[in-house]
Design an enzyme around this catalytic site. Structure first.
Site, PDB file in Angstrom:
ATOM      1  CE1 TYR A 188      75.775  95.554  84.630  1.00  0.00           C
ATOM      2  CE2 TYR A 188      75.910  96.718  82.491  1.00  0.00           C
ATOM      3  CZ  TYR A 188      75.109  95.926  83.235  1.00  0.00           C
ATOM      4  OH  TYR A 188      74.036  95.591  82.969  1.00  0.00           O
ATOM      5  CG  ASP A 195      73.626  87.198  85.976  1.00  0.00           C
ATOM      6  OD1 ASP A 195      72.578  86.829  85.235  1.00  0.00           O
ATOM      7  OD2 ASP A 195      74.598  87.149  85.014  1.00  0.00           O
ATOM      8  NE  ARG A 243      76.251  85.819  82.485  1.00  0.00           N
ATOM      9  CZ  ARG A 243      75.395  85.048  82.184  1.00  0.00           C
ATOM     10  NH1 ARG A 243      75.908  83.970  82.307  1.00  0.00           N
ATOM     11  NH2 ARG A 243      74.310  85.291  81.932  1.00  0.00           N
ATOM     12  CG  ASP A 301      79.100  83.763  86.046  1.00  0.00           C
ATOM     13  OD1 ASP A 301      79.109  82.373  86.369  1.00  0.00           O
ATOM     14  OD2 ASP A 301      77.940  84.399  86.203  1.00  0.00           O
TER      15      ASP A 301
END
Length: 290
Positions: free
Chosen positions: A68, A40, A178, A82
């Site tokens: 992540y 993203d 998310r 988000d």
């Protein structure tokens, strides 16, 4: 000279994955550039690009495990799950205990079923979910099986009615961080969304190998295609006879190297193909002979 290979980019915030591809096409002076696994615009970190023949690796690399670092804000929900979305609800997270937080994280670890975010690139009746969401349509997305191999809380910061949770996540392809933020908040009764995301790893390619776009503009570092395959998949070295067979799209006997792709190399060490074993045979997924 064939410069086919992978470029490991440390994507900056605010750039789409396509923006990075477009910039790299100019740097590499070729249109034949693609990426493995979208990030993203808000997210930073490892974005694996393929140049030339290595674009044929990308679909296979996209299926590998990813890592992540994330920051989750509890107490606030958004329509995108988000920080780029609009706030849809607030509820105080002040009473959430450390034990409840750890139990919530544990419940979202291992094999789980996850509903993707409403604003996502998943297709619903032929149209991307985010396009439907932007038109105000309610999108019904089915839960999908994913695996969260590791979900570790690194830090917890309390500020009035909100809690910011720093966490590291290792997960299977198709997992939305998310959605983990959303579901953690929902399970704790206060809502949640993602405020920061940095991808630290795609398969064997981590931040230590990643270069910023400015660094790549000074020197385009390309991981040669054979080296890239050997790092990401099991390696199989074959005889000259078998190499000729593979070069013509022929099948080899299976060598028991697992269910995923296997890199097949000629006696001179050059990459021939990616194959996948099905029963007694190894069938070509992609052949890289010029």
């Amino acid at each position: 000279m064939d410069n086919s290979g992978l470029v490991i980019v440390d994507k900056p915030g605010g750039w789409t994955s396509h923006d990075v591809v477009a910039r790299t096409r100019r740097l590499a002076a070729t249109r034949r550039v693609g990426h493995a696994g979208t990030l993203d615009p808000m997210a930073t970190g490892v974005l694996v690009l393929g140049i030339g023949k290595a674009t044929r690796l990308l679909g296979h690399l996209a299926l590998t495990e990813k890592g992540y670092d994330a920051t989750i804000r509890l107490g606030v929900s958004t329509n995108t799950d988000d920080a780029e979305g609009e706030v849809t609800a607030t509820a105080s997270a002040a009473s959430v205990t450390e034990d409840a937080l750890r139990a919530g994280v544990a419940a979202l670890s291992g094999p789980i079923r996850q509903v993707p975010p409403q604003v996502s690139a998943i297709k619903v009746n032929g149209e991307r979910a985010y396009k439907k969401a932007r038109k105000g349509e309610e999108v019904e997305l089915a839960a999908r099986p994913v695996t969260v191999h590791d979900f570790t809380i690194l830090d917890v910061r309390r500020d009035g009615d909100v809690i910011d949770v720093d966490a590291s996540v290792a997960c299977s392809s198709g997992t939305y961080i998310r959605a983990l933020a959303r579901d953690l908040g929902a399970s704790l009764g206060c809502g949640g969304h993602l405020t920061a995301l940095r991808r630290t790893r795609v398969g064997p390619y981590d931040l230590g190998l990643a270069r910023t776009l400015d660094q790549l503009a000074e020197k385009l570092e390309v991981v040669p295609i054979g080296e890239a395959v050997a790092a990401a998949f099991p390696r199989r070295d074959v005889s000259a006879d078998d190499a000729r067979k593979v070069a013509h799209g022929g099948r080899l006997p299976a060598a028991g190297l697992g269910p995923g792709p296997v890199g097949v190399f000629a006696p001179d060490g050059s990459l021939l193909a990616l194959v996948e074993e099905h029963g007694p045979l190894a069938k070509p997924l992609a052949v890289f002979i010029s």
